[in-house]
Structures are given as structure tokens and as C-alpha cells.
Enzyme design. Sequence first.
Site, PDB file in Angstrom:
ATOM      1  N   ARG A  80       0.831  -1.209   0.000  1.00  0.00           N
ATOM      2  CA  ARG A  80       0.000   0.000   0.000  1.00  0.00           C
ATOM      3  C   ARG A  80       0.864   1.256   0.000  1.00  0.00           C
ATOM      4  NH1 ARG A  80      -4.390   0.707   4.643  1.00  0.00           N
ATOM      5  NH2 ARG A  80      -2.515   1.074   5.879  1.00  0.00           N
ATOM      6  N   LYS A 182      -2.498   6.661   1.595  1.00  0.00           N
ATOM      7  CA  LYS A 182      -2.379   7.282   2.926  1.00  0.00           C
ATOM      8  C   LYS A 182      -1.542   8.554   2.848  1.00  0.00           C
ATOM      9  CE  LYS A 182      -2.794   4.887   7.128  1.00  0.00           C
ATOM     10  NZ  LYS A 182      -4.199   5.115   7.410  1.00  0.00           N
ATOM     11  N   GLU A 218     -16.138   6.866   4.514  1.00  0.00           N
ATOM     12  CA  GLU A 218     -15.270   6.379   5.601  1.00  0.00           C
ATOM     13  C   GLU A 218     -15.562   7.149   6.870  1.00  0.00           C
ATOM     14  OE1 GLU A 218     -10.946   5.918   3.524  1.00  0.00           O
ATOM     15  OE2 GLU A 218     -11.084   6.526   5.596  1.00  0.00           O
TER      16      GLU A 218
HETATM   17  C1  COI Z   1      -4.400   3.295  11.504  1.00  0.00           C
HETATM   18  O1  COI Z   1      -5.460   2.715  11.687  1.00  0.00           O
HETATM   19  O2  COI Z   1      -3.334   2.818  11.856  1.00  0.00           O
HETATM   20  C2  COI Z   1      -4.368   4.577  10.836  1.00  0.00           C
HETATM   21  O3  COI Z   1      -3.438   4.818  10.135  1.00  0.00           O
HETATM   22  C3  COI Z   1      -5.376   5.576  11.130  1.00  0.00           C
HETATM   23  C4  COI Z   1      -4.742   6.748  11.794  1.00  0.00           C
HETATM   24  C5  COI Z   1      -5.315   7.976  11.247  1.00  0.00           C
HETATM   25  C6  COI Z   1      -4.787   6.655  13.271  1.00  0.00           C
END
Ligand code: COI
Length: 337
Positions: A80, A182, A218
Site C-alpha cells: 500500500r 495514505k 469512511e
Molecule cells: C491506523 O489505523 O493505523 C491509521 O493509520 C489511522 C490513523 C489515522 C490513526
Amino acid sequence: MKQIDWDNLGFDINPAEKMFVARHTKGVWDSGGIVDYGTIQLFPSAVILNYGQGLFEGMKAYRTKDNRIAMFQPHANARRLNDGCRRLCMPELDEDFFVESIKALVRENRDYVPPYGKGDLYIRPILFGSGQMLGVSPATEYMFIIFMSPVGPYFKGGFSGIHLQICTDYHRASLLGTGGVKAVGNYAASLMPKALARDEGFDEVLYLDARCSTYVEEVGSANFFLIKNGILSTPRLGGSILPGTTREEVLMLAEHSFKLIPQGRDIRYDELFTAEELFCTGTAAVITPILSVTHEGKPHTIGNGKPGALTRKLYDELKGIQLGERPDIFNWLTYID
Ligand code: COI
């Protein structure tokens, strides 16, 4: 090592002693190395600071029931991250390099993995343009850093559940934008809607699609799921929704262990009001029940307003595998010894 209150871990930064740093200069990644956790130096003209050319990942190391340390599908995060690198014009990382660097750092920080049942070691890899640029162009130098912190539940109260506000004033991601990777900027954009929702007493917002504000996207920091009539639905991936690793795992477990029919599809926001169960998933959020959703000021209680029975079963199964309590049917665990 700093004293850590293992019994009261939240989702806060409590940095583990060591971090990993690798640099990409003159077109190649160096082999990187482990150093003390601390500040880094950047020029004010670094591309990450001016144009947000950066990505992060979220992963965990778990203390299993038999006191070993395990990770969950680390190669999925490597893939990813590389998808994101292509989208943001950043140099990809060798998948094995990514995974081995994390394993080496977890070994070094092993004292920060919470005792069995007390929490997990959160792993945060970041990759960003550190080189200088004035015009809008990709950087010519990059940094890949991994840091770690022991954590408890992302949402206060953990499995006890959350209350969401359906966000009608802002979108999380545009149709052909960067919502599917991300990118750090996605999360900056979510700060204000979340702050406004929290001011009104909600735990988080639930975003709708950018085209017609009708379909659920989401929770911003987690993927969304709905259960009704034996079907487990989640918004289909289409570029604006993050392909969560926990999202994939839950779809597989639901079908295999609980005979639910998994469906990635468009979910209208008003379907939520008659759902049997709702929950959200993520590495940080694990599986968190959604107890109510509020739309334009009107609250809708989900089921009996308590965590749903199937949500509980899915949570127990997923956590059970992560903690080595239940059979690892899909071979998701990687042990770090
Ligand atoms: C995760 O779930 O690890 C994420 O990257 C979300 C984050 C915004 C806390």
C-alpha cells in the site's frame, strides 16, 4: 527506559527509544539505520513542508498469549505504501527492506511492546520528500522513517462503541484525488470536520461521497461496515476510500468464520438508520462498534444502542488471531523472535 503505565494506555505518543532512518539521494535508497528517537533536520523549502508530498502507514506489533511478539501482514502495508509512492511521485521501497527494517526496529524496541492483554506497539512508517524545491515538483531527496509507541484503544472506551455525526458540510476525498492512499494531507483536511463534530459531543464524523453526498465513504480514520440480513456491506473501493488492511481481513473472516456474505458496494446514508449493526475498522480502531449516527441533527440509534453480537464475534476472532489465542487460519501472523 521510561516508566510506562501499561494499565492506562491511550492512543498517545510515548515514543519507543529507537527509530529507523533511511535516505534516498542521487536516485537510490541507502540501507538506513537505527538511531535514538529524536528530532530531524529539514530545510524550510523541503517539499513535504510546502506541498505535502508524504505518506504514512499504521501497523502494530502484538504481545501474544505465549509471550512472543507478532506482526500482522506487514507486506500488505509495504504494497500500500508503494501504491501511494506511485501516486505522489515518490521512490518506492523494496517490500522486504520495508518489512525487515520494521522487524529490526521492533526487536530493538521490544521492551516497549505492552504485556499481553495491555495494548500493542503502534508502528508508524513515514516516507516524504525532504529535498528542497520552490516550484511544484517532486523532491529530489526523500526520507523513510519508522517510529513506534505503545498504545491502547484509538477511541476512548475501546470496544464500548462510538457515536458518529454524518458530515454534510465537508468531504474527505475527491473522486480522482488521493483518498485511496495514505497521503498525509488527507488527514490534515479531516481535522476541522472532526473538531467541529467533537465540539457537538460526537466521537468522529462519517463522510459521504464527494459527487452527490449520498453514499457513505469512511469514518476518516477507519473504514465503515454495515450488517443487515446476513450481509456484511462496506463501501466499495473506487479511489476515494482507503483500502484498509483490517477492512480486507474482516471481509475474509466474516465469510469464512461467520458465513456472512461480504459485499463491497455503494451504501446510501439512509440505509444506516435501519441497519442491524454498524462498526468501523482500522489498525488503530481495530473493530469499533458504532452505536448511533446523527444526520442533520437527528440521532438514529443502531440496534439496541449497544455493540452488536456479530460485531463482537468478529472482534473476538480478529483479536484472538492477533494475540495468538485463536488459530491463524489465513497465516496472517509474522513472528519476530
Ligand atoms: C491506523 O489505523 O493505523 C491509521 O493509520 C489511522 C490513523 C489515522 C490513526
